[in-house]
Design a protein around this motif. Structure first.
Motif, PDB file in Angstrom:
ATOM      1  N   ILE A  74       7.002  15.139  18.890  1.00 31.83           N
ATOM      2  CA  ILE A  74       7.341  15.577  17.529  1.00 31.83           C
ATOM      3  C   ILE A  74       7.748  14.384  16.672  1.00 31.83           C
ATOM      4  CG2 ILE A  74       9.009  16.891  16.144  1.00 31.83           C
ATOM      5  CD1 ILE A  74       9.001  18.985  18.447  1.00 31.83           C
ATOM      6  N   VAL A  75       8.606  13.534  17.213  1.00 34.18           N
ATOM      7  CA  VAL A  75       9.046  12.358  16.466  1.00 34.18           C
ATOM      8  C   VAL A  75       7.869  11.424  16.186  1.00 34.18           C
ATOM      9  CG1 VAL A  75      10.493  10.287  16.584  1.00 34.18           C
ATOM     10  CG2 VAL A  75      11.433  12.506  17.245  1.00 34.18           C
ATOM     11  N   ALA A  76       7.000  11.231  17.173  1.00 31.19           N
ATOM     12  CA  ALA A  76       5.822  10.372  16.985  1.00 31.19           C
ATOM     13  C   ALA A  76       4.916  10.930  15.890  1.00 31.19           C
ATOM     14  CB  ALA A  76       5.059  10.226  18.297  1.00 31.19           C
ATOM     15  N   CYS A  77       4.723  12.242  15.861  1.00 31.61           N
ATOM     16  CA  CYS A  77       3.903  12.865  14.813  1.00 31.61           C
ATOM     17  C   CYS A  77       4.548  12.698  13.440  1.00 31.61           C
ATOM     18  CB  CYS A  77       3.670  14.339  15.120  1.00 31.61           C
ATOM     19  SG  CYS A  77       2.517  14.632  16.463  1.00 31.61           S
ATOM     20  N   ILE A  78       5.856  12.858  13.369  1.00 31.15           N
ATOM     21  CA  ILE A  78       6.550  12.663  12.095  1.00 31.15           C
ATOM     22  C   ILE A  78       6.364  11.225  11.623  1.00 31.15           C
ATOM     23  CG2 ILE A  78       8.828  12.569  10.992  1.00 31.15           C
ATOM     24  CD1 ILE A  78       9.586  15.052  12.668  1.00 31.15           C
ATOM     25  N   PHE A  79       6.477  10.252  12.544  1.00 27.26           N
ATOM     26  CA  PHE A  79       6.240   8.851  12.186  1.00 27.26           C
ATOM     27  C   PHE A  79       4.815   8.634  11.701  1.00 27.26           C
ATOM     28  CE2 PHE A  79       9.662   6.840  15.147  1.00 27.26           C
ATOM     29  CZ  PHE A  79      10.649   7.255  14.274  1.00 27.26           C
ATOM     30  N   LEU A  80       3.838   9.191  12.415  1.00 26.56           N
ATOM     31  CA  LEU A  80       2.430   9.022  12.034  1.00 26.56           C
ATOM     32  C   LEU A  80       2.162   9.641  10.669  1.00 26.56           C
ATOM     33  CD1 LEU A  80      -0.509   8.219  12.546  1.00 26.56           C
ATOM     34  CD2 LEU A  80      -0.783  10.387  13.774  1.00 26.56           C
ATOM     35  N   PHE A  81       2.560  10.893  10.492  1.00 21.28           N
ATOM     36  CA  PHE A  81       2.327  11.550   9.204  1.00 21.28           C
ATOM     37  C   PHE A  81       3.095  10.846   8.092  1.00 21.28           C
ATOM     38  CE2 PHE A  81       1.398  15.554  11.768  1.00 21.28           C
ATOM     39  CZ  PHE A  81       0.026  15.418  11.635  1.00 21.28           C
ATOM     40  N   GLY A  82       4.259  10.291   8.410  1.00 22.75           N
ATOM     41  CA  GLY A  82       5.024   9.530   7.419  1.00 22.75           C
ATOM     42  C   GLY A  82       4.272   8.290   6.979  1.00 22.75           C
ATOM     43  N   ALA A  83       3.672   7.598   7.926  1.00 25.66           N
ATOM     44  CA  ALA A  83       2.902   6.400   7.593  1.00 25.66           C
ATOM     45  C   ALA A  83       1.678   6.754   6.742  1.00 25.66           C
ATOM     46  CB  ALA A  83       2.467   5.689   8.865  1.00 25.66           C
ATOM     47  N   VAL A  84       0.995   7.829   7.092  1.00 24.68           N
ATOM     48  CA  VAL A  84      -0.158   8.283   6.307  1.00 24.68           C
ATOM     49  C   VAL A  84       0.293   8.703   4.913  1.00 24.68           C
ATOM     50  CG1 VAL A  84      -1.954  10.069   6.138  1.00 24.68           C
ATOM     51  CG2 VAL A  84      -1.505   8.960   8.337  1.00 24.68           C
ATOM     52  N   TYR A  85       1.421   9.394   4.839  1.00 24.15           N
ATOM     53  CA  TYR A  85       1.971   9.830   3.550  1.00 24.15           C
ATOM     54  C   TYR A  85       2.240   8.631   2.646  1.00 24.15           C
ATOM     55  CZ  TYR A  85       4.848  12.490   0.261  1.00 24.15           C
ATOM     56  OH  TYR A  85       5.344  13.081  -0.857  1.00 24.15           O
ATOM     57  N   VAL A  86       2.876   7.607   3.193  1.00 25.41           N
ATOM     58  CA  VAL A  86       3.178   6.405   2.408  1.00 25.41           C
ATOM     59  C   VAL A  86       1.889   5.725   1.959  1.00 25.41           C
ATOM     60  CG1 VAL A  86       4.169   4.081   2.527  1.00 25.41           C
ATOM     61  CG2 VAL A  86       5.456   6.037   3.408  1.00 25.41           C
ATOM     62  N   LEU A  87       0.921   5.625   2.843  1.00 23.16           N
ATOM     63  CA  LEU A  87      -0.354   5.000   2.500  1.00 23.16           C
ATOM     64  C   LEU A  87      -1.056   5.746   1.364  1.00 23.16           C
ATOM     65  CD1 LEU A  87      -2.288   2.712   3.268  1.00 23.16           C
ATOM     66  CD2 LEU A  87      -3.349   4.279   4.893  1.00 23.16           C
TER      67      LEU A  87
END
Length: 102
Positions: A74-87
């Motif tokens: 869950i934390v890894a997915c939040i990090f991944l989606f966060g990075a995509v969101y910022v991009l």
């Protein structure tokens, strides 16, 4: 440190959930003023990602009963989606600035 059975993790997680809920509501509310095309598509992706964040944040009260592997995922997915969101946010802001310069 827990006072009345509430620790800092719970307080911060609760504030994060409330903040993300407000952000998701505003994202969908602002959609009415967003034009279509590339900007509209990017806004839809951002709104969807914000919704995924909210779902991820809503899982935090259940962290005490989840196995460590699920929490890590869950934390890894939040990090991944966060990075995509910022991009996507950076791309969208750049696109808006480019259009405004014309």
């Amino acid at each position: 440190m827990a006072a009345f059975g509430i620790d800092f993790f719970t307080i911060i997680s609760g504030l994060a959930v409330i903040t993300m809920l407000i952000a998701v509501v505003k994202a969908y509310d602002y959609k009415r003023s967003i034009p279509g095309g590339e900007v509209g598509k990017a806004w839809n992706v951002l709104s969807t990602l914000a919704s995924f964040f909210l779902i991820g944040y809503l899982t935090t009260p259940f962290f005490i009963v989840l196995p460590q592997e699920i929490k890590d995922l869950i934390v890894a997915c939040i990090f991944l989606f966060g990075a995509v969101y910022v991009l996507i946010t950076l791309w969208l802001v750049h696109r808006i600035i480019t259009v405004m310069k014309q």
